[in-house]
Design a protein around this motif. Structure first.
Motif, PDB file in Angstrom:
ATOM      1  N   ASN A 158      -0.700  13.307  -4.193  1.00 14.85           N
ATOM      2  CA  ASN A 158      -0.391  13.877  -3.012  1.00 14.85           C
ATOM      3  C   ASN A 158       0.982  13.854  -2.653  1.00 14.85           C
ATOM      4  OD1 ASN A 158      -2.953  15.144  -3.174  1.00 14.85           O
ATOM      5  ND2 ASN A 158      -3.754  13.395  -1.885  1.00 14.85           N
ATOM      6  N   GLY A 159       1.554  12.687  -3.127  1.00 17.80           N
ATOM      7  CA  GLY A 159       2.996  12.241  -2.620  1.00 17.80           C
ATOM      8  C   GLY A 159       3.015  11.769  -1.407  1.00 17.80           C
ATOM      9  N   ILE A 160       4.238  11.670  -0.597  1.00 16.58           N
ATOM     10  CA  ILE A 160       4.324  11.152   0.749  1.00 16.58           C
ATOM     11  C   ILE A 160       3.817  12.292   1.797  1.00 16.58           C
ATOM     12  CG2 ILE A 160       6.027  10.140   2.302  1.00 16.58           C
ATOM     13  CD1 ILE A 160       7.685   9.393  -0.112  1.00 16.58           C
ATOM     14  N   THR A 161       2.745  11.998   2.580  1.00 17.38           N
ATOM     15  CA  THR A 161       2.311  12.916   3.490  1.00 17.38           C
ATOM     16  C   THR A 161       2.876  12.555   5.228  1.00 17.38           C
ATOM     17  OG1 THR A 161       0.355  11.369   3.810  1.00 17.38           O
ATOM     18  CG2 THR A 161       0.491  13.375   2.115  1.00 17.38           C
ATOM     19  N   LYS A 162       3.713  11.412   5.230  1.00 19.73           N
ATOM     20  CA  LYS A 162       4.064  11.115   6.615  1.00 19.73           C
ATOM     21  C   LYS A 162       5.257  10.367   6.337  1.00 19.73           C
ATOM     22  CE  LYS A 162       1.239   6.900   6.853  1.00 19.73           C
ATOM     23  NZ  LYS A 162       0.422   6.118   7.826  1.00 19.73           N
ATOM     24  N   ALA A 163       6.002  10.374   7.343  1.00 19.20           N
ATOM     25  CA  ALA A 163       7.356   9.512   7.215  1.00 19.20           C
ATOM     26  C   ALA A 163       7.111   7.969   7.282  1.00 19.20           C
ATOM     27  CB  ALA A 163       8.214   9.862   8.552  1.00 19.20           C
TER      28      ALA A 163
ATOM     29  N   ASP B 273       0.914  -1.278   0.050  1.00 18.17           N
ATOM     30  CA  ASP B 273      -0.043  -0.095   0.115  1.00 18.17           C
ATOM     31  C   ASP B 273       0.899   1.241   0.101  1.00 18.17           C
ATOM     32  OD1 ASP B 273      -2.265  -1.511   0.069  1.00 18.17           O
ATOM     33  OD2 ASP B 273      -2.520  -1.486   2.252  1.00 18.17           O
ATOM     34  N   PHE B 274       2.126   1.207   0.655  1.00 16.15           N
ATOM     35  CA  PHE B 274       2.735   2.392   0.748  1.00 16.15           C
ATOM     36  C   PHE B 274       3.339   2.864  -0.628  1.00 16.15           C
ATOM     37  CE2 PHE B 274       6.090  -0.902   0.968  1.00 16.15           C
ATOM     38  CZ  PHE B 274       7.195  -0.284   0.196  1.00 16.15           C
TER      39      PHE B 274
END
Length: 112
Positions: A60-65, A51-52
């Protein structure tokens, strides 16, 4: 000027139709390649399994680490390689298609 500098959104309509035709023809030709279709299948399998990867490719790209384990890191590395291979195939096919059209134009000019 490089081809990557051309903004295809601002081309005149006829040139835009030609670019659309080239992209469609390129896609059609690539679909005939078993090797390319294997890359596409692998790409989709990786996206379905992890899923990652969808989060990374989302607009939206990466929104969290991301805290990836070893398996996920390997999947990310494989996904990047598959994506790079797919893009190389597309670029090569577009180049070959462009060269074929250039050669046709040269032959037509020789006839006149």
């Amino acid at each position: 000027m490089k081809i990557s500098d051309i903004d295809i959104c601002n081309l005149p309509p006829l040139m835009g139709m030609f670019v659309d035709y080239l992209e469609a023809e390129c896609g059609r030709l690539l679909e005939e390649s078993p090797q390319f279709m294997q890359l596409i299948r692998e790409d989709h399998e990786l996206l379905d399994e992890y899923d990652f990867l969808n989060m990374i490719t989302d607009s939206n790209g990466i929104t969290k680490a991301l805290k990836l384990n070893y398996e996920e890191t390997e999947a990310l590395a494989r996904f990047c390689l598959v994506e790079a291979d797919i893009n190389c195939w597309k670029q090569l096919q577009m180049y070959l298609l462009g060269m074929a059209h250039a050669m046709e134009a040269i032959e037509l000019l020789k006839l006149k």
